[in-house]
Design a protein around this motif. Structure first.
Motif, PDB file in Angstrom:
ATOM      1  N   MET A 100       0.816  -1.206   0.000  1.00 21.19           N
ATOM      2  CA  MET A 100       0.000   0.000   0.000  1.00 21.19           C
ATOM      3  C   MET A 100       0.857   1.267   0.000  1.00 21.19           C
ATOM      4  O   MET A 100       0.482   2.272  -0.621  1.00 21.19           O
ATOM      5  N   ILE A 101       1.994   1.248   0.670  1.00 24.58           N
ATOM      6  CA  ILE A 101       2.893   2.410   0.614  1.00 24.58           C
ATOM      7  C   ILE A 101       3.355   2.642  -0.823  1.00 24.58           C
ATOM      8  O   ILE A 101       3.422   3.783  -1.305  1.00 24.58           O
ATOM      9  N   HIS A 102       3.640   1.546  -1.528  1.00 26.61           N
ATOM     10  CA  HIS A 102       4.016   1.664  -2.936  1.00 26.61           C
ATOM     11  C   HIS A 102       2.888   2.310  -3.737  1.00 26.61           C
ATOM     12  O   HIS A 102       3.123   3.196  -4.572  1.00 26.61           O
ATOM     13  N   ARG A 103       1.656   1.915  -3.474  1.00 22.76           N
ATOM     14  CA  ARG A 103       0.515   2.493  -4.196  1.00 22.76           C
ATOM     15  C   ARG A 103       0.302   3.964  -3.817  1.00 22.76           C
ATOM     16  O   ARG A 103      -0.013   4.788  -4.672  1.00 22.76           O
ATOM     17  N   TYR A 104       0.455   4.284  -2.532  1.00 22.59           N
ATOM     18  CA  TYR A 104       0.284   5.680  -2.105  1.00 22.59           C
ATOM     19  C   TYR A 104       1.267   6.592  -2.826  1.00 22.59           C
ATOM     20  O   TYR A 104       0.897   7.671  -3.317  1.00 22.59           O
ATOM     21  N   PHE A 105       2.524   6.158  -2.910  1.00 24.11           N
ATOM     22  CA  PHE A 105       3.528   7.003  -3.548  1.00 24.11           C
ATOM     23  C   PHE A 105       3.320   7.069  -5.057  1.00 24.11           C
ATOM     24  O   PHE A 105       3.619   8.087  -5.679  1.00 24.11           O
ATOM     25  N   ALA A 106       2.806   5.987  -5.649  1.00 18.98           N
ATOM     26  CA  ALA A 106       2.487   6.038  -7.076  1.00 18.98           C
ATOM     27  C   ALA A 106       1.395   7.073  -7.343  1.00 18.98           C
ATOM     28  O   ALA A 106       1.459   7.829  -8.323  1.00 18.98           O
ATOM     29  N   MET A 107       0.404   7.130  -6.454  1.00 17.31           N
ATOM     30  CA  MET A 107      -0.647   8.142  -6.604  1.00 17.31           C
ATOM     31  C   MET A 107      -0.086   9.549  -6.422  1.00 17.31           C
ATOM     32  O   MET A 107      -0.493  10.494  -7.124  1.00 17.31           O
ATOM     33  N   ALA A 108       0.860   9.709  -5.512  1.00 18.25           N
ATOM     34  CA  ALA A 108       1.481  11.025  -5.308  1.00 18.25           C
ATOM     35  C   ALA A 108       2.245  11.463  -6.551  1.00 18.25           C
ATOM     36  O   ALA A 108       2.188  12.645  -6.938  1.00 18.25           O
ATOM     37  N   ILE A 109       2.955  10.534  -7.196  1.00 23.09           N
ATOM     38  CA  ILE A 109       3.631  10.857  -8.454  1.00 23.09           C
ATOM     39  C   ILE A 109       2.613  11.305  -9.495  1.00 23.09           C
ATOM     40  O   ILE A 109       2.838  12.257 -10.257  1.00 23.09           O
ATOM     41  N   GLY A 110       1.465  10.638  -9.515  1.00 17.42           N
ATOM     42  CA  GLY A 110       0.411  11.045 -10.429  1.00 17.42           C
ATOM     43  C   GLY A 110      -0.046  12.470 -10.179  1.00 17.42           C
ATOM     44  O   GLY A 110      -0.258  13.243 -11.131  1.00 17.42           O
ATOM     45  N   VAL A 111      -0.186  12.845  -8.912  1.00 19.51           N
ATOM     46  CA  VAL A 111      -0.580  14.223  -8.572  1.00 19.51           C
ATOM     47  C   VAL A 111       0.473  15.215  -9.052  1.00 19.51           C
ATOM     48  O   VAL A 111       0.149  16.277  -9.606  1.00 19.51           O
ATOM     49  N   LEU A 112       1.745  14.890  -8.872  1.00 18.33           N
ATOM     50  CA  LEU A 112       2.821  15.785  -9.311  1.00 18.33           C
ATOM     51  C   LEU A 112       2.818  15.969 -10.827  1.00 18.33           C
ATOM     52  O   LEU A 112       3.064  17.070 -11.342  1.00 18.33           O
ATOM     53  N   ILE A 113       2.524  14.894 -11.556  1.00 15.33           N
ATOM     54  CA  ILE A 113       2.486  15.003 -13.016  1.00 15.33           C
ATOM     55  C   ILE A 113       1.253  15.781 -13.461  1.00 15.33           C
ATOM     56  O   ILE A 113       1.298  16.539 -14.444  1.00 15.33           O
ATOM     57  N   ILE A 114       0.138  15.630 -12.741  1.00 16.27           N
ATOM     58  CA  ILE A 114      -1.036  16.460 -13.021  1.00 16.27           C
ATOM     59  C   ILE A 114      -0.686  17.943 -12.824  1.00 16.27           C
ATOM     60  O   ILE A 114      -1.061  18.803 -13.635  1.00 16.27           O
ATOM     61  N   ALA A 115       0.065  18.233 -11.754  1.00 17.48           N
ATOM     62  CA  ALA A 115       0.479  19.615 -11.500  1.00 17.48           C
ATOM     63  C   ALA A 115       1.352  20.134 -12.638  1.00 17.48           C
ATOM     64  O   ALA A 115       1.179  21.277 -13.104  1.00 17.48           O
ATOM     65  N   GLN A 116       2.285  19.318 -13.119  1.00 13.60           N
ATOM     66  CA  GLN A 116       3.113  19.719 -14.252  1.00 13.60           C
ATOM     67  C   GLN A 116       2.262  20.022 -15.479  1.00 13.60           C
ATOM     68  O   GLN A 116       2.489  21.011 -16.188  1.00 13.60           O
ATOM     69  N   THR A 117       1.283  19.159 -15.720  1.00 16.52           N
ATOM     70  CA  THR A 117       0.427  19.329 -16.898  1.00 16.52           C
ATOM     71  C   THR A 117      -0.366  20.625 -16.820  1.00 16.52           C
ATOM     72  O   THR A 117      -0.443  21.387 -17.800  1.00 16.52           O
ATOM     73  N   LEU A 118      -0.943  20.890 -15.655  1.00 16.88           N
ATOM     74  CA  LEU A 118      -1.727  22.113 -15.485  1.00 16.88           C
ATOM     75  C   LEU A 118      -0.855  23.356 -15.659  1.00 16.88           C
ATOM     76  O   LEU A 118      -1.236  24.324 -16.339  1.00 16.88           O
ATOM     77  N   ILE A 119       0.329  23.340 -15.055  1.00 14.42           N
ATOM     78  CA  ILE A 119       1.239  24.492 -15.156  1.00 14.42           C
ATOM     79  C   ILE A 119       1.634  24.731 -16.612  1.00 14.42           C
ATOM     80  O   ILE A 119       1.659  25.877 -17.099  1.00 14.42           O
ATOM     81  N   ALA A 120       1.944  23.638 -17.323  1.00 15.56           N
ATOM     82  CA  ALA A 120       2.394  23.783 -18.714  1.00 15.56           C
ATOM     83  C   ALA A 120       1.283  24.344 -19.602  1.00 15.56           C
ATOM     84  O   ALA A 120       1.534  25.207 -20.453  1.00 15.56           O
ATOM     85  N   TRP A 121       0.045  23.879 -19.418  1.00 15.02           N
ATOM     86  CA  TRP A 121      -1.042  24.374 -20.248  1.00 15.02           C
ATOM     87  C   TRP A 121      -1.412  25.812 -19.890  1.00 15.02           C
ATOM     88  O   TRP A 121      -1.720  26.623 -20.777  1.00 15.02           O
ATOM     89  N   VAL A 122      -1.385  26.147 -18.599  1.00  8.09           N
ATOM     90  CA  VAL A 122      -1.643  27.534 -18.200  1.00  8.09           C
ATOM     91  C   VAL A 122      -0.578  28.455 -18.780  1.00  8.09           C
ATOM     92  O   VAL A 122      -0.871  29.558 -19.265  1.00  8.09           O
ATOM     93  N   ALA A 123       0.686  27.999 -18.735  1.00 14.00           N
ATOM     94  CA  ALA A 123       1.771  28.797 -19.306  1.00 14.00           C
ATOM     95  C   ALA A 123       1.571  28.984 -20.807  1.00 14.00           C
ATOM     96  O   ALA A 123       1.844  30.062 -21.355  1.00 14.00           O
ATOM     97  N   ARG A 124       1.074  27.948 -21.492  1.00 12.49           N
ATOM     98  CA  ARG A 124       0.824  28.067 -22.932  1.00 12.49           C
ATOM     99  C   ARG A 124      -0.269  29.105 -23.198  1.00 12.49           C
ATOM    100  O   ARG A 124      -0.132  29.963 -24.077  1.00 12.49           O
TER     101      ARG A 124
END
Length: 369
Positions: A100-124
């Protein structure tokens, strides 16, 4: 309800690196976020290896939660009952927490990539230069979705080797793509025209490494590490009896042949021997390549890194055999492969980018503060 709890857990974990990036007094926050995500993905890949090596992949035999809950705490009664019914089985409280710790951190990585995506599109939309297309983080978001699906199938298909190996390779593809993105948003060293001549050689090195990692994943997922118990020979022979047909038949259950029989030792020997033998080719090529590339100032650091990690990989790979697969060494061997992949990605990016006409990235981005 438990899906919401799982999502919130991933979000809270991701808030730690997000807060670190945003409180830094710097203009290049997007670049820092990419590098932090890359580092944490490397950690996740290593923890995934730890999960596999401790046989914790079925510590929670459903997905994405644990017995339909968000935490082994809540599923304590079911875990205790499963462990009592089969003490030597895959379910225990310790294994459940590892999974479950492995799954929790995988979800956290997903949140970080969502943040990258939002920042990149807003910047565009706001025409702020990030020196990277927003389609890069969007592609990463899609990739992590596919990776999550294979994570689910890893559990539901009971650690079927081809699924587990694909899950590993997708994780490394995510790491490699993040490494390329990190290199892309980082200032490029001074242009050296001779570097461009090594683009094909660097790409061949990366291809050889990926193939070797796939072979290593196949060894690990089939638990064939100790199929050869000595070195440099294998069970006292340079070419021992081997069953390649069953060893490399992809679609079969763990520990079984495609016919449903228990897999023979000769098949496991074939898996181990192939990985070990191909390692000689990969090591020789990467050492030669790194020695050639380290004379260029822009490639010296990653090339020296390749030499150091190749030596580490040889030492940990040999130790896995001689010391009978100790857990810390096995995890280090997995991590070394991931670091070597990142270094080869950086070398490929710099050789591909060292050409006339490529605009240098300024020291600071105009990323949102």
């Amino acid at each position: 309800m438990f899906l919401v709890q799982l999502g919130l857990t991933g979000l809270f974990i991701a808030l730690v690196p997000l807060s670190y990036v945003w409180v830094k007094a710097s203009d290049d926050k997007f670049r820092k976020l990419v590098w932090v995500t890359t580092f944490l993905t490397l950690d996740l890949v290593m923890f995934g290896g730890f999960t596999r090596l401790t046989d914790s992949g079925l510590g929670c035999p459903d997905w994405p939660g644990c017995y339909g809950t968000a935490s082994p705490f809540i599923a304590h009664a079911q875990i205790a009952a499963a462990h009592a019914a089969l003490p030597s089985g895959p379910v225990s409280m310790q294994k459940a927490w590892i999974e479950m710790i492995h799954r929790y951190f995988a979800m956290a990585i997903g949140v970080l990539i969502i943040a990258q995506t939002l920042i990149a599109w807003v910047a565009r939309v706001k025409r702020r230069p990030l020196h990277v297309s927003p389609w890069w983080p969007t592609a990463l978001l899609l990739l992590i979705g596919v990776q999550g699906a294979f994570g689910a199938w890893t559990v539901t298909m009971k650690l079927q080797p081809v699924i587990v190996t694909t899950h590993l390779l997708l994780g490394l593809a995510l790491l490699g793509t993040l490494g390329w993105l990190a290199a892309r948003v980082t200032p490029v060293p001074a242009w050296e025209p001779e570097v461009a001549r090594w683009r094909v050689a660097a790409l061949v090195g990366l291809a050889l490494l990926v193939l070797q990692i796939a072979l290593g994943g196949w060894v690990s997922t089939n638990y064939a590490v100790l199929a050869c118990t000595d070195f440099p020979t294998c069970n006292g022979q340079w070419v021992p009896p081997m069953d390649f047909a069953h060893g490399f038949h992809l679609w079969r259950a763990l520990g079984m042949t495609s016919d449903g029989d228990a897999i023979a030792q000769d098949a496991l020997v074939a898996i181990h021997w192939t990985h070990r033998t191909f390692a000689v080719v990969v090591i020789a090529y990467l050492v030669m390549l790194a020695l050639k590339l380290r004379r260029f100032e822009s490639l010296k650091r990653p090339a020296n890194g390749v030499l150091a990690v190749v030596a580490l990989q040889f030492a940990t790979g040999l130790s896995n055999i001689v010391l009978q697969w100790p857990l810390p060494v096995a995890v280090a061997h997995n991590g070394g492969a991931a670091i070597l992949l990142l270094l080869l990605v950086v070398l490929n990016f710099r050789t591909a980018s060292s050409r006339p006409g490529r605009a240098a990235i300024p020291t600071h981005d105009a990323a949102p503060a």
